[in-house]
Design an enzyme around this catalytic site. Structure first.
Site, short mmCIF file in Angstrom:
data_model
loop_
_atom_site.label_atom_id
_atom_site.label_comp_id
_atom_site.label_asym_id
_atom_site.label_seq_id
_atom_site.Cartn_x
_atom_site.Cartn_y
_atom_site.Cartn_z
NE ARG A 91 4.19 11.82 -5.60
CZ ARG A 91 3.72 11.63 -4.36
NH1 ARG A 91 4.14 12.41 -3.37
NH2 ARG A 91 2.85 10.68 -4.10
CD GLU A 131 -4.94 2.48 -4.19
OE1 GLU A 131 -5.53 3.18 -5.04
OE2 GLU A 131 -3.81 2.72 -3.80
CE LYS A 187 -2.72 1.57 -7.00
NZ LYS A 187 -2.47 2.57 -8.01
CB SER A 195 5.33 1.77 -5.29
OG SER A 195 5.01 3.10 -5.57
N GLY A 196 3.37 2.63 -2.71
CA GLY A 196 3.05 3.02 -1.34
C GLY A 196 4.17 3.55 -0.47
N GLY A 197 5.06 4.37 -1.04
CA GLY A 197 6.09 4.96 -0.20
C GLY A 197 7.34 4.10 -0.03
NE ARG A 246 4.13 7.46 -3.35
CZ ARG A 246 3.67 7.30 -2.10
NH1 ARG A 246 4.25 7.94 -1.11
NH2 ARG A 246 2.65 6.50 -1.87
P1 13P Z 1 2.08 4.76 -5.25
O1 13P Z 1 2.61 3.62 -6.09
O2 13P Z 1 2.96 5.97 -5.25
O3 13P Z 1 1.64 4.30 -3.90
O4 13P Z 1 0.78 5.27 -5.98
C1 13P Z 1 -0.13 4.34 -6.43
C2 13P Z 1 -1.48 4.86 -6.23
O5 13P Z 1 -2.20 5.07 -7.18
C3 13P Z 1 -1.96 5.07 -4.85
O6 13P Z 1 -3.32 5.30 -4.85
#
Ligand code: 13P
Length: 342
Positions: free
Chosen positions: A33, A177, A219, A261-263, A295
């Site tokens: 990042r 998650e 999650k 949010s995952g990309g 992100r």
């Molecule tokens: P993102 O929202 O960037 O995917 O990150 C969340 C997260 O904690 C992934 O493990």
């Protein structure tokens, strides 16, 4: 284990209008990042950046908890205040990433297993003492030619369940998650099928390890077209397919789903969260539908900051704006960059 205490923390994390900031990037991820804005990743630069986010005025109107990385949980702000106290003083609950990231799964080309169960009981006890009240473990499911395999899904779900049981024993709410990756050109139907299989197996394994669902959070990833798919599904379809998938797999005892949010771009993630909430309200979904964005909350403030202390105020404004937008979306009151009244 005090299940009432765990359930109370889980409920506070998904309190109305609030969600979670994922600021738990591991060393290599925060390096990536910072590389993107031309900033060296050092102990001090990481501290300065995260302290800036945590000290944003009004953040606690939208943010109920922050997931930290091991280093940050032990770090002090520039004025010597532990960062955990900077959060707690605003009523924000500190959490901790406890997995040790992913490695290739044996005999399964292209598939990953999350490591970190060995010694986890002792680490959780220390994290509790340091002030963490919830935890995160990220499992990764990849969509590709002939994958995911059943054994990849079951190995990852098993690890999630072992982790969750240890968390509850230690008094931490486990955030479970199982991320189905957005990478690929698959359509939304494929993502639905893989997410459904993954969540089904996750709840089978959680039950087998006697995890009390009232004291957990899920999650999940959203049900989406692959990032490089032609004709990606719009947010209304994402909302419908996502809710259909969770209604079929996630028990009502789970207090909340907090999406990664995952990309996705931050605007895309916000619009999809909004659509998921609208659809959830329409069908009477039994859980809170909130966010745990990394992100999705940080892309804008990271760029605004650029490693320069002179930009702190504008970076804080950018973070507050994304947090507010996510809060609106979490209530189904956000649309195309504009806040919808009521
Ligand atoms: P993102 O929202 O960037 O995917 O990150 C969340 C997260 O904690 C992934 O493990």
């Amino acid at each position: 284990m005090d299940i009432h205490q765990l359930a109370s923390v889980a409920q506070q994390l998904v309190a109305p209008a609030k969600g979670i900031l994922a600021a738990d990037e591991s060393g290599p991820t925060i390096q990536k990042r910072f590389d993107s804005i031309g900033v060296d990743s050092t102990e001090d630069s990481r501290r300065d950046y995260r302290e800036m986010l945590f000290r944003t005025d009004g953040a606690s109107d939208y943010i109920s908890g922050v997931i930290l990385y091991d280093e940050t949980l032990r770090q002090k702000a520039a004025d010597g205040t532990p960062l955990v106290d900077v959060l707690r003083d605003q009523g924000i609950i500190p959490g901790i990433k406890v997995d040790n990231s992913t490695r290739p799964l044996a005999g399964a080309p292209g598939e990953l297993i999350t490591e970190g169960l060995d010694g986890l009981r002792d680490r959780l006890a220390e994290y509790f003492k340091l002030g963490a009240r919830f935890a995160k473990w990220r499992a990764v499911i990849t969509i590709g030619e002939g994958i995911p395999s059943d054994r990849c899904i079951s190995a990852n779900a098993h690890a999630l369940a072992r982790y969750a049981a240890l968390c509850q024993e230690a008094g931490l709410v486990p955030m479970v998650e199982p991320e189905v990756l957005i990478d690929g050109d698959h359509d939304i139907a494929k993502c639905f099928e893989v997410t459904e299989a993954t969540l089904r197996e996750t709840y089978v394994q959680l039950a087998a390890q006697l995890v009390v669902l009232e004291g957990t959070l899920l999650k999940p990833s959203m049900v989406l077209s692959g990032k490089s798919a032609a004709n990606r599904a719009d947010s209304a379809e994402v909302g419908e397919r996502s809710i259909e998938c969770y209604m079929a797999t996630v028990p009502a005892a789970v207090p909340g789903l907090v999406f990664l949010s995952g990309g996705q771009g931050d605007e895309e993630a916000t619009e999809n969260l909004n659509a998921i909430n609208r659809q959830g309200a329409k069908v009477g979904a039994p859980w809170e539908l909130s966010f745990s964005f990394g992100r999705g909350l940080q892309a804008a403030p990271l760029i605004a900051w650029g490693g320069d202390a002179a930009n702190i105020d504008s970076a804080k404004d950018a973070f507050a704006a994304r947090a507010r937008a996510s809060s609106m979306a979490r209530q189904g009151k956000y649309a195309s960059g504009a806040v919808v009244a009521g």
